[in-house]
Design a protein around this motif. Structure first.
Motif, PDB file in Angstrom:
ATOM      1  N   LEU A  95      13.531  17.142  -3.569  1.00 19.02           N
ATOM      2  CA  LEU A  95      12.456  17.202  -2.589  1.00 19.02           C
ATOM      3  C   LEU A  95      11.099  17.356  -3.264  1.00 19.02           C
ATOM      4  O   LEU A  95      10.116  16.708  -2.903  1.00 19.02           O
ATOM      5  N   VAL A  96      11.057  18.219  -4.286  1.00 23.18           N
ATOM      6  CA  VAL A  96       9.796  18.487  -4.968  1.00 23.18           C
ATOM      7  C   VAL A  96       9.353  17.281  -5.799  1.00 23.18           C
ATOM      8  O   VAL A  96       8.190  16.867  -5.755  1.00 23.18           O
ATOM      9  N   VAL A  97      10.282  16.724  -6.584  1.00 22.72           N
ATOM     10  CA  VAL A  97       9.945  15.558  -7.406  1.00 22.72           C
ATOM     11  C   VAL A  97       9.487  14.399  -6.524  1.00 22.72           C
ATOM     12  O   VAL A  97       8.512  13.706  -6.833  1.00 22.72           O
ATOM     13  N   ASP A  98      10.170  14.198  -5.422  1.00 20.06           N
ATOM     14  CA  ASP A  98       9.796  13.116  -4.509  1.00 20.06           C
ATOM     15  C   ASP A  98       8.414  13.350  -3.926  1.00 20.06           C
ATOM     16  O   ASP A  98       7.621  12.413  -3.767  1.00 20.06           O
ATOM     17  N   SER A  99       8.101  14.599  -3.602  1.00 21.86           N
ATOM     18  CA  SER A  99       6.771  14.917  -3.084  1.00 21.86           C
ATOM     19  C   SER A  99       5.692  14.636  -4.132  1.00 21.86           C
ATOM     20  O   SER A  99       4.653  14.050  -3.833  1.00 21.86           O
ATOM     21  N   LEU A 100       5.942  15.045  -5.387  1.00 22.20           N
ATOM     22  CA  LEU A 100       4.985  14.782  -6.458  1.00 22.20           C
ATOM     23  C   LEU A 100       4.810  13.285  -6.695  1.00 22.20           C
ATOM     24  O   LEU A 100       3.698  12.795  -6.912  1.00 22.20           O
ATOM     25  N   ALA A 101       5.920  12.553  -6.656  1.00 24.10           N
ATOM     26  CA  ALA A 101       5.871  11.114  -6.901  1.00 24.10           C
ATOM     27  C   ALA A 101       5.260  10.351  -5.739  1.00 24.10           C
ATOM     28  O   ALA A 101       4.974   9.159  -5.862  1.00 24.10           O
ATOM     29  N   SER A 102       5.056  11.032  -4.614  1.00 29.19           N
ATOM     30  CA  SER A 102       4.460  10.397  -3.435  1.00 29.19           C
ATOM     31  C   SER A 102       3.051  10.915  -3.159  1.00 29.19           C
ATOM     32  O   SER A 102       2.553  10.801  -2.040  1.00 29.19           O
ATOM     33  N   GLY A 103       2.439  11.528  -4.162  1.00 32.46           N
ATOM     34  CA  GLY A 103       1.058  11.990  -4.005  1.00 32.46           C
ATOM     35  C   GLY A 103       0.911  13.246  -3.184  1.00 32.46           C
ATOM     36  O   GLY A 103      -0.154  13.510  -2.631  1.00 32.46           O
ATOM     37  N   GLY A 104       1.986  14.052  -3.080  1.00 32.56           N
ATOM     38  CA  GLY A 104       1.911  15.308  -2.350  1.00 32.56           C
ATOM     39  C   GLY A 104       2.359  15.231  -0.910  1.00 32.56           C
ATOM     40  O   GLY A 104       2.216  16.207  -0.168  1.00 32.56           O
ATOM     41  N   LEU A 105       2.910  14.097  -0.486  1.00 29.30           N
ATOM     42  CA  LEU A 105       3.382  13.979   0.896  1.00 29.30           C
ATOM     43  C   LEU A 105       4.572  14.892   1.135  1.00 29.30           C
ATOM     44  O   LEU A 105       5.429  15.066   0.267  1.00 29.30           O
ATOM     45  N   LEU A 106       4.634  15.475   2.338  1.00 27.93           N
ATOM     46  CA  LEU A 106       5.739  16.375   2.687  1.00 27.93           C
ATOM     47  C   LEU A 106       6.886  15.634   3.349  1.00 27.93           C
ATOM     48  O   LEU A 106       8.026  16.071   3.297  1.00 27.93           O
ATOM     49  N   GLU A 107       6.604  14.520   3.999  1.00 27.37           N
ATOM     50  CA  GLU A 107       7.642  13.735   4.671  1.00 27.37           C
ATOM     51  C   GLU A 107       7.801  12.405   3.946  1.00 27.37           C
ATOM     52  O   GLU A 107       6.878  11.603   3.902  1.00 27.37           O
ATOM     53  N   THR A 108       8.973  12.188   3.382  1.00 28.36           N
ATOM     54  CA  THR A 108       9.247  10.959   2.636  1.00 28.36           C
ATOM     55  C   THR A 108      10.597  10.398   3.062  1.00 28.36           C
ATOM     56  O   THR A 108      11.432  11.125   3.607  1.00 28.36           O
ATOM     57  N   PRO A 109      10.852   9.122   2.804  1.00 27.84           N
ATOM     58  CA  PRO A 109      12.142   8.532   3.176  1.00 27.84           C
ATOM     59  C   PRO A 109      13.309   9.198   2.458  1.00 27.84           C
ATOM     60  O   PRO A 109      13.184   9.636   1.304  1.00 27.84           O
ATOM     61  N   VAL A 110      14.442   9.236   3.124  1.00 31.35           N
ATOM     62  CA  VAL A 110      15.628   9.891   2.571  1.00 31.35           C
ATOM     63  C   VAL A 110      16.076   9.224   1.281  1.00 31.35           C
ATOM     64  O   VAL A 110      16.478   9.903   0.320  1.00 31.35           O
ATOM     65  N   TRP A 111      16.018   7.877   1.245  1.00 31.58           N
ATOM     66  CA  TRP A 111      16.543   7.185   0.068  1.00 31.58           C
ATOM     67  C   TRP A 111      15.807   7.591  -1.200  1.00 31.58           C
ATOM     68  O   TRP A 111      16.408   7.612  -2.288  1.00 31.58           O
TER      69      TRP A 111
END
Length: 660
Positions: A430-446
């Protein structure tokens, strides 16, 4: 950015995600293709970094701890991580359970018995297997897993939560540098910072997952000897448990991580209670008190002890590894702590993060570590030393073998390690995905599933390339650049807090406007004090008085070249002043419900009443405008705007709430 291709939604920030994926993929391919050469390179790198930069790691850790303590004790501790009226999102038990599970639950299970026994048998200085060696062993364990590592985690979490919830910046490591470099955090500099943060997180997670599977393998071998202890079994375990972790990743924070964290906490407390009950209980309590006192008495000396006169590699294999592991993992744990800490004050945050986990750690080592030493020193079970030295991962299970209900305790422990593995993997994803998305809290499950599998791949590759030594190396290497970033974040947070202090002082100097206070009839003012209006009257007041007042001021400011936005909805109206795309000044009047005071007339009147409260960016100013004329509302607004402009003129800088 948002990307869409062939029906698949993505939120990846490509300048961050692509370099991270490339580096991780090359590492996996390189280590798998030639594990021996990779292992040799890792060993040489580890020796060079610990010898050259060991002093830097120790000094950085001291700075992080001292800084966060100073902030917590200061008047800044009253600042809330969010608006001034925000409330914590999670209860304290749930909050601590998630801290424990994401932070270092696996480390306690792995090192709780192993570290005291190893330091007792091979101390960094002095005679081995003596009473002084036992005391030193427990002091070292307390030092390694006590307040220092939580100072690192806490500092990173505080920085991220403050800038995200207090000032609306992305929940990303780059935001910590906004006070220093301004809008450049959205360019290449910010991309580099977040890339290092992700790589450090992934290597730190790989170390944790590697320790987990080695201990799971040891536990399964203890329970079912037909299953060998081997790298193959451990790689298979990584694959299987990573698959299991995807279910929690899909479930999200509340349903997945929160529930698993509460289960982890319950099982950990259960194991502690059982060992305390069947072990030397009075001895455990005595050593807990004595070791805590000794720790407090020597904590400053140990913080700066580099063993400069012994030329030993002990500090690199232990202290520097543990602290570097913590720094590498700080983006993950810090961002995760920030996600679950919205609404707490800085003081609550600091002392919650430092005091509670540290006490729990001391209790854990007293129960497991001191009981193990008691077995060796008082009960003559010295064979435990050789078993732990031969394989650190079996320490806890060999320890259980000398207690009642050993099979049951081992079974519960293996299950607990697996659930810790799952919570570390999914919360890390969850954290890595948030960082890789520019700080977004809601990202796709995949995306979250993808990062979970990539983390498992790195852990498996490093195990193949040299086991714990390779994991240590990559952790210490990745921690070096991020320690520099964290030191820059110290300067950024200090600057932001100083400016916020000036802002609060300037706001407190304003005398709130009161109805009819500009020379009107005092009887009307007195009558207004005794009124307790309902929601309809407040909403009408906002529509008929406040909105026209805000629009009139907006039109005047617009004529002078200012970019002003007025918004209104049922029960609220706000004006935002914007320059260069940055929100600067925010003024809102909002209908809020309050309990009726004791002096109101008794009877069948409602127990609550409504007010037209004034809010600035950081929350309510706790005064009511109901009954004011349009001119009085304008005067209140202009007073705050004037004070704000004077404030930013006196304290210029590059913060998101200041002009560029």
């Amino acid at each position: 950015m948002n990307l869409e291709k062939k029906g698949i939604q993505a939120t990846l920030l490509m300048p961050v995600a692509v370099p991270t994926i490339v580096v991780a993929t090359l590492l996996i391919i390189g280590t798998i293709s030639n594990p021996d050469a990779a292992g040799s390179a890792f060993s040489s790198m580890l020796a060079w970094i610990t010898q050259t930069f060991g002093w830097f790691y120790m000094l950085a850790v001291a700075v992080f701890l001292i800084f966060i303590l100073c902030v917590g004790f200061s008047s800044w501790g009253n600042i809330r991580l969010g608006s001034d009226h925000a409330e914590p999102e999670y209860s304290f038990p749930a909050w601590f359970a998630m801290l424990f599970s994401a932070g270092y639950g696996i480390a306690l299970l792995f090192f709780g018995v192993a570290e005291p026994v190893l330091h007792y048998s091979t101390p960094p200085a002095g005679a081995a297997e003596t009473v002084p060696a036992a005391k030193e062993a427990m002091q070292i364990a307390y030092f390694h897993w006590g307040v220092h590592i939580w100072g690192i985690y806490g500092f990173m979490g505080l920085v991220l939560a403050y800038f995200a919830y207090r000032h609306g910046l992305p929940l990303s490591v780059r935001s910590a540098l906004y006070p220093l470099i301004g809008d450049r955090i959205h360019g290449w500099a910010g991309h580099v910072v977040d890339t290092f943060a992700i790589l450090g997180t992934m290597f730190g997670l790989a170390t944790t997952l590697g320790l987990s599977v080695s201990q799971i393998n040891a536990g399964i071998n203890y329970l079912w000897p037909a299953i060998p202890i081997s790298t193959t079994v451990q790689v298979i375990a990584i694959a299987v448990i990573t698959l299991a972790a995807t279910a929690s990743v899909v479930a999200g924070m509340d349903k997945g991580i929160k529930n698993l964290s509460m289960l982890n906490m319950a099982l950990a407390v259960f194991l502690m209670a059982v060992v305390f009950a069947v072990g030397p209980s009075i001895h455990i309590l005595n050593t807990l008190v004595q070791n805590t006192g000794a720790y407090l008495g020597s904590v400053v000396e140990r913080t700066f002890n580099m063993q400069a006169y012994t030329h030993s590699d002990w500090i690199g294999n232990w202290t520097l590894f543990i602290f570097a592991w913590t720094i590498a993992w700080a983006p993950f744990v810090g961002l995760f702590i920030a996600k679950i800490s919205r609404g707490r004050t800085i003081r609550q945050f600091v002392f919650g993060v430092l005091a509670v986990p540290t006490f729990f750690t001391f209790l854990w080592f007293a129960i497991f570590g001191d009981t193990a030493l008691h077995m060796i020193m008082e009960e003559g079970k010295t064979a435990l030393i050789g078993e732990v030295q031969a394989n650190h991962a079996v320490a806890l299970f060999e320890f259980y073998d000398r207690l009642p209900m050993s099979f049951f305790l081992s079974l519960v422990t293996v299950f607990l390690i697996i659930t810790f593995f799952v919570t570390s993997s999914d919360s890390g994803s969850l954290v890595v995905d948030s960082l890789a998305s520019g700080g977004l809290l809601e990202t796709p499950v995949w995306q979250r599933v993808f990062w979970a599998f990539l983390e498992g791949g790195i852990a498996a590759a490093l195990l193949l390339a040299g086991g714990l030594s390779a994991l240590q190396t990559m952790t210490i290497v990745s921690a070096l650049p991020f320690a520099i970033i964290m030191l820059l974040a110290v300067a950024g947070l200090w600057r932001a807090l100083v400016i916020e202090g000036h802002r609060d002082t300037s706001i407190s100097a304003i005398t709130p406007v009161r109805p009819h206070s500009d020379g009107g009839d005092w009887r009307k003012r007195l009558h207004g004090i005794m009124k307790f209006p309902g929601v309809n009257k407040i909403e009408t007041f906002i529509d008929d008085v406040v909105v026209p007042a805000l629009k009139e001021v907006s039109e005047e400011l617009t004529s002078h070249g200012w970019n002003v936005d007025v918004t209104s909805d049922t029960g609220e109206a706000a004006m935002t002043l914007v320059r260069d795309g940055v929100d600067e000044f925010y003024y809102q009047v909002k209908a809020t419900e309050h309990s009726a005071p004791d002096y109101r007339t008794a009877g069948d009147k409602p127990a609550t009443f409504w007010r037209a409260d004034v809010y600035l960016r950081h929350g309510s100013l706790d005064y009511d405008l109901f009954g004011c004329s349009k001119e009085e509302v304008i005067r209140d607004l202009v007073d705050h705007l004037e004070q704000y402009l004077n404030f930013i003129d006196a304290a210029p800088g590059t913060l998101p709430w200041e002009p560029q």
